[in-house]
Design a protein around this motif. Structure first.
Motif, PDB file in Angstrom:
ATOM      1  N   ALA A   1      82.759 -16.152  19.301  1.00  0.00           N
ATOM      2  CA  ALA A   1      82.093 -17.332  18.593  1.00  0.00           C
ATOM      3  C   ALA A   1      80.742 -17.784  19.343  1.00  0.00           C
ATOM      4  O   ALA A   1      79.793 -18.208  18.655  1.00  0.00           O
ATOM      5  CB  ALA A   1      83.142 -18.477  18.753  1.00  0.00           C
ATOM      6  N   CYS A   2      80.674 -17.837  20.651  1.00  0.00           N
ATOM      7  CA  CYS A   2      79.536 -17.926  21.219  1.00  0.00           C
ATOM      8  C   CYS A   2      78.590 -17.125  20.933  1.00  0.00           C
ATOM      9  O   CYS A   2      77.387 -17.361  20.721  1.00  0.00           O
ATOM     10  CB  CYS A   2      79.759 -18.345  22.823  1.00  0.00           C
ATOM     11  N   VAL A   3      78.698 -15.783  20.995  1.00  0.00           N
ATOM     12  CA  VAL A   3      77.754 -14.634  20.703  1.00  0.00           C
ATOM     13  C   VAL A   3      77.136 -14.943  19.376  1.00  0.00           C
ATOM     14  O   VAL A   3      76.014 -14.882  19.226  1.00  0.00           O
ATOM     15  CB  VAL A   3      78.621 -13.387  20.778  1.00  0.00           C
ATOM     16  N   GLU A   4      78.093 -15.200  18.348  1.00  0.00           N
ATOM     17  CA  GLU A   4      77.399 -14.989  16.794  1.00  0.00           C
ATOM     18  C   GLU A   4      76.905 -16.424  16.540  1.00  0.00           C
ATOM     19  O   GLU A   4      75.658 -16.361  16.042  1.00  0.00           O
ATOM     20  CB  GLU A   4      78.672 -15.001  16.006  1.00  0.00           C
ATOM     21  N   ALA A   5      77.258 -17.493  17.312  1.00  0.00           N
ATOM     22  CA  ALA A   5      76.596 -18.840  16.966  1.00  0.00           C
ATOM     23  C   ALA A   5      75.246 -18.897  17.726  1.00  0.00           C
ATOM     24  O   ALA A   5      74.157 -19.325  17.163  1.00  0.00           O
ATOM     25  CB  ALA A   5      77.367 -19.795  17.656  1.00  0.00           C
ATOM     26  N   GLY A   6      74.894 -18.209  18.784  1.00  0.00           N
ATOM     27  CA  GLY A   6      74.001 -17.830  19.693  1.00  0.00           C
ATOM     28  C   GLY A   6      73.076 -17.027  18.920  1.00  0.00           C
ATOM     29  O   GLY A   6      71.884 -17.636  18.434  1.00  0.00           O
ATOM     30  N   TYR A   7      73.337 -15.655  18.909  1.00  0.00           N
ATOM     31  CA  TYR A   7      72.280 -14.848  18.436  1.00  0.00           C
ATOM     32  C   TYR A   7      71.901 -15.006  16.961  1.00  0.00           C
ATOM     33  O   TYR A   7      70.787 -14.562  16.512  1.00  0.00           O
ATOM     34  CB  TYR A   7      72.868 -13.409  18.689  1.00  0.00           C
ATOM     35  N   LEU A   8      72.974 -15.491  16.027  1.00  0.00           N
ATOM     36  CA  LEU A   8      72.660 -15.575  14.478  1.00  0.00           C
ATOM     37  C   LEU A   8      72.761 -16.912  14.297  1.00  0.00           C
ATOM     38  O   LEU A   8      72.997 -17.335  13.164  1.00  0.00           O
ATOM     39  CB  LEU A   8      73.747 -14.904  13.778  1.00  0.00           C
ATOM     40  N   GLY A   9      72.313 -17.891  15.260  1.00  0.00           N
ATOM     41  CA  GLY A   9      71.802 -19.219  14.797  1.00  0.00           C
ATOM     42  C   GLY A   9      70.997 -19.827  15.727  1.00  0.00           C
ATOM     43  O   GLY A   9      69.751 -19.796  15.183  1.00  0.00           O
ATOM     44  N   ASN A  10      71.143 -20.114  17.070  1.00  0.00           N
ATOM     45  CA  ASN A  10      70.088 -20.489  17.952  1.00  0.00           C
ATOM     46  C   ASN A  10      69.076 -19.774  18.024  1.00  0.00           C
ATOM     47  O   ASN A  10      67.891 -20.126  18.116  1.00  0.00           O
ATOM     48  CB  ASN A  10      70.772 -20.562  19.305  1.00  0.00           C
ATOM     49  N   VAL A  11      69.172 -18.374  18.357  1.00  0.00           N
ATOM     50  CA  VAL A  11      67.939 -17.501  18.600  1.00  0.00           C
ATOM     51  C   VAL A  11      67.107 -17.518  17.324  1.00  0.00           C
ATOM     52  O   VAL A  11      65.949 -17.257  17.516  1.00  0.00           O
ATOM     53  CB  VAL A  11      68.696 -16.160  18.850  1.00  0.00           C
ATOM     54  N   VAL A  12      67.535 -17.646  16.114  1.00  0.00           N
ATOM     55  CA  VAL A  12      66.893 -17.526  14.890  1.00  0.00           C
ATOM     56  C   VAL A  12      66.492 -18.722  14.499  1.00  0.00           C
ATOM     57  O   VAL A  12      65.985 -19.048  13.260  1.00  0.00           O
ATOM     58  CB  VAL A  12      67.370 -16.552  13.829  1.00  0.00           C
ATOM     59  N   GLY A  13      66.316 -20.013  15.253  1.00  0.00           N
ATOM     60  CA  GLY A  13      65.780 -21.215  14.843  1.00  0.00           C
ATOM     61  C   GLY A  13      67.014 -21.881  14.002  1.00  0.00           C
ATOM     62  O   GLY A  13      66.205 -22.801  13.259  1.00  0.00           O
ATOM     63  N   ARG A  14      68.224 -21.509  14.032  1.00  0.00           N
ATOM     64  CA  ARG A  14      69.169 -22.161  13.108  1.00  0.00           C
ATOM     65  C   ARG A  14      70.274 -22.759  14.026  1.00  0.00           C
ATOM     66  O   ARG A  14      71.409 -22.045  14.196  1.00  0.00           O
ATOM     67  CB  ARG A  14      69.665 -21.313  12.119  1.00  0.00           C
ATOM     68  N   PRO A  15      69.892 -23.753  14.669  1.00  0.00           N
ATOM     69  CA  PRO A  15      70.750 -24.086  16.009  1.00  0.00           C
ATOM     70  C   PRO A  15      72.534 -24.373  15.247  1.00  0.00           C
ATOM     71  O   PRO A  15      72.537 -24.956  14.311  1.00  0.00           O
ATOM     72  CB  PRO A  15      70.440 -25.311  16.498  1.00  0.00           C
ATOM     73  N   PHE A  16      73.406 -24.069  16.220  1.00  0.00           N
ATOM     74  CA  PHE A  16      74.737 -24.137  15.811  1.00  0.00           C
ATOM     75  C   PHE A  16      74.922 -25.619  16.010  1.00  0.00           C
ATOM     76  O   PHE A  16      74.569 -26.200  16.775  1.00  0.00           O
ATOM     77  CB  PHE A  16      75.656 -23.412  16.555  1.00  0.00           C
ATOM     78  N   PRO A  17      75.357 -26.522  14.927  1.00  0.00           N
ATOM     79  CA  PRO A  17      75.632 -27.728  14.934  1.00  0.00           C
ATOM     80  C   PRO A  17      76.404 -28.514  15.767  1.00  0.00           C
ATOM     81  O   PRO A  17      76.752 -29.667  15.756  1.00  0.00           O
ATOM     82  CB  PRO A  17      76.023 -28.219  13.377  1.00  0.00           C
ATOM     83  N   GLU A  18      77.114 -27.837  16.769  1.00  0.00           N
ATOM     84  CA  GLU A  18      78.184 -28.467  17.817  1.00  0.00           C
ATOM     85  C   GLU A  18      77.964 -27.857  19.106  1.00  0.00           C
ATOM     86  O   GLU A  18      77.470 -26.870  19.410  1.00  0.00           O
ATOM     87  CB  GLU A  18      79.605 -28.246  17.274  1.00  0.00           C
ATOM     88  N   PRO A  19      78.386 -28.456  20.125  1.00  0.00           N
ATOM     89  CA  PRO A  19      78.240 -28.061  21.459  1.00  0.00           C
ATOM     90  C   PRO A  19      79.172 -26.854  21.691  1.00  0.00           C
ATOM     91  O   PRO A  19      80.121 -26.892  21.449  1.00  0.00           O
ATOM     92  CB  PRO A  19      78.810 -29.217  22.361  1.00  0.00           C
ATOM     93  N   MET A  20      78.407 -26.130  22.624  1.00  0.00           N
ATOM     94  CA  MET A  20      79.126 -24.903  22.808  1.00  0.00           C
ATOM     95  C   MET A  20      79.324 -24.720  24.553  1.00  0.00           C
ATOM     96  O   MET A  20      78.456 -25.506  25.141  1.00  0.00           O
ATOM     97  CB  MET A  20      78.384 -23.571  22.319  1.00  0.00           C
ATOM     98  N   VAL A  21      79.928 -23.817  24.906  1.00  0.00           N
ATOM     99  CA  VAL A  21      80.250 -23.474  26.327  1.00  0.00           C
ATOM    100  C   VAL A  21      78.915 -23.567  27.099  1.00  0.00           C
ATOM    101  O   VAL A  21      78.745 -23.860  28.032  1.00  0.00           O
ATOM    102  CB  VAL A  21      81.111 -22.551  26.603  1.00  0.00           C
ATOM    103  N   TRP A  22      77.983 -22.545  26.409  1.00  0.00           N
ATOM    104  CA  TRP A  22      76.912 -22.474  27.104  1.00  0.00           C
ATOM    105  C   TRP A  22      75.678 -23.720  27.379  1.00  0.00           C
ATOM    106  O   TRP A  22      74.848 -23.777  28.260  1.00  0.00           O
ATOM    107  CB  TRP A  22      75.890 -21.455  26.365  1.00  0.00           C
ATOM    108  N   ASP A  23      76.109 -24.897  26.564  1.00  0.00           N
ATOM    109  CA  ASP A  23      75.545 -26.371  26.825  1.00  0.00           C
ATOM    110  C   ASP A  23      75.837 -26.695  28.082  1.00  0.00           C
ATOM    111  O   ASP A  23      75.281 -27.767  28.652  1.00  0.00           O
ATOM    112  CB  ASP A  23      75.760 -27.193  25.717  1.00  0.00           C
TER     113      ASP A  23
END
Length: 191
Positions: free
Chosen positions: A50-72
């Motif tokens: 979940a973190c990998v997908e939200a990160g690489y296909l979200g945050n990394v491409v300028g489309r931040p995942f809309p909820e806090p994640m472990v990496w925060d």
């Protein structure tokens, strides 16, 4: 010729499904417990992805995942690789569903040549295209789906790519046992 995006998403979807069915029918204990010396566990793999997908296909491409994640949380360490007692299986599966939906929406919204930024990658690879990121995520999900397959087989013998078609070449316990015996016999030559 197949559309490249559609092909990548089809393979990614298949790997996601393979991962998730490995949890079906298992107890809470079996999906959470460490099954290797390094602590690998089935539900933790789902949380990690979940973190990998939200990160690489979200945050990394300028489309931040809309909820806090472990990496925060800078103190979280490897908290994405296991599931705390206060997190339910349903919570983790729902998080994965939201993360994959967000990832799919990012892929739909962006061209394959769109670039992102991965600050933790070496400078020469720090600005990959969406195509590269999709391949990276597909490899990561497939790798962990393979881990899950081996872990599940060790728990109760369930193995294979799909719930309805395991894609294995040996049918039945006797055929599989005969195959394992042949493999062991060949390996034993090198004891």
């Amino acid at each position: 010729m197949d559309d490249a995006k559609a092909v990548l998403l089809r393979y990614l979807s298949t790997a996601r499904e393979a991962l998730l069915w490995k949890l079906e029918g298992l107890s809470e204990y079996d999906v959470r417990r460490p099954l290797t010396a390094t602590g690998t566990n089935l539900l933790g793999l789902v949380k990690h992805l979940a973190c990998v997908e939200a990160g690489y296909l979200g945050n990394v491409v300028g489309r931040p995942f809309p909820e806090p994640m472990v990496w925060d949380d800078p103190d979280a360490g490897d908290d994405d690789l296991w599931v705390r007692a206060d997190e339910s299986r349903e919570d983790v599966l729902a998080l994965y569903a939201r993360a994959t939906a967000h990832a799919d929406a990012s892929v739909a919204a962006l061209p394959l040549d769109a670039t992102g930024e991965v600050p933790w990658w070496p400078e020469e690879r720090r600005h990959p295209t969406l195509h590269t990121l999709l391949v990276h995520v597909l490899a990561e999900v497939s790798r962990h789906a393979g881990h899950a397959d081996v872990l599940r087989e060790g728990l109760d013998g369930a193995a294979g790519l799909r719930r309805d078609d395991d894609n294995l070449t040996r049918d039945g316990d006797a055929d599989r046992a005969a195959y394992v015996a042949v493999v062991e016999e060949a390996a034993a030559m090198f004891r």
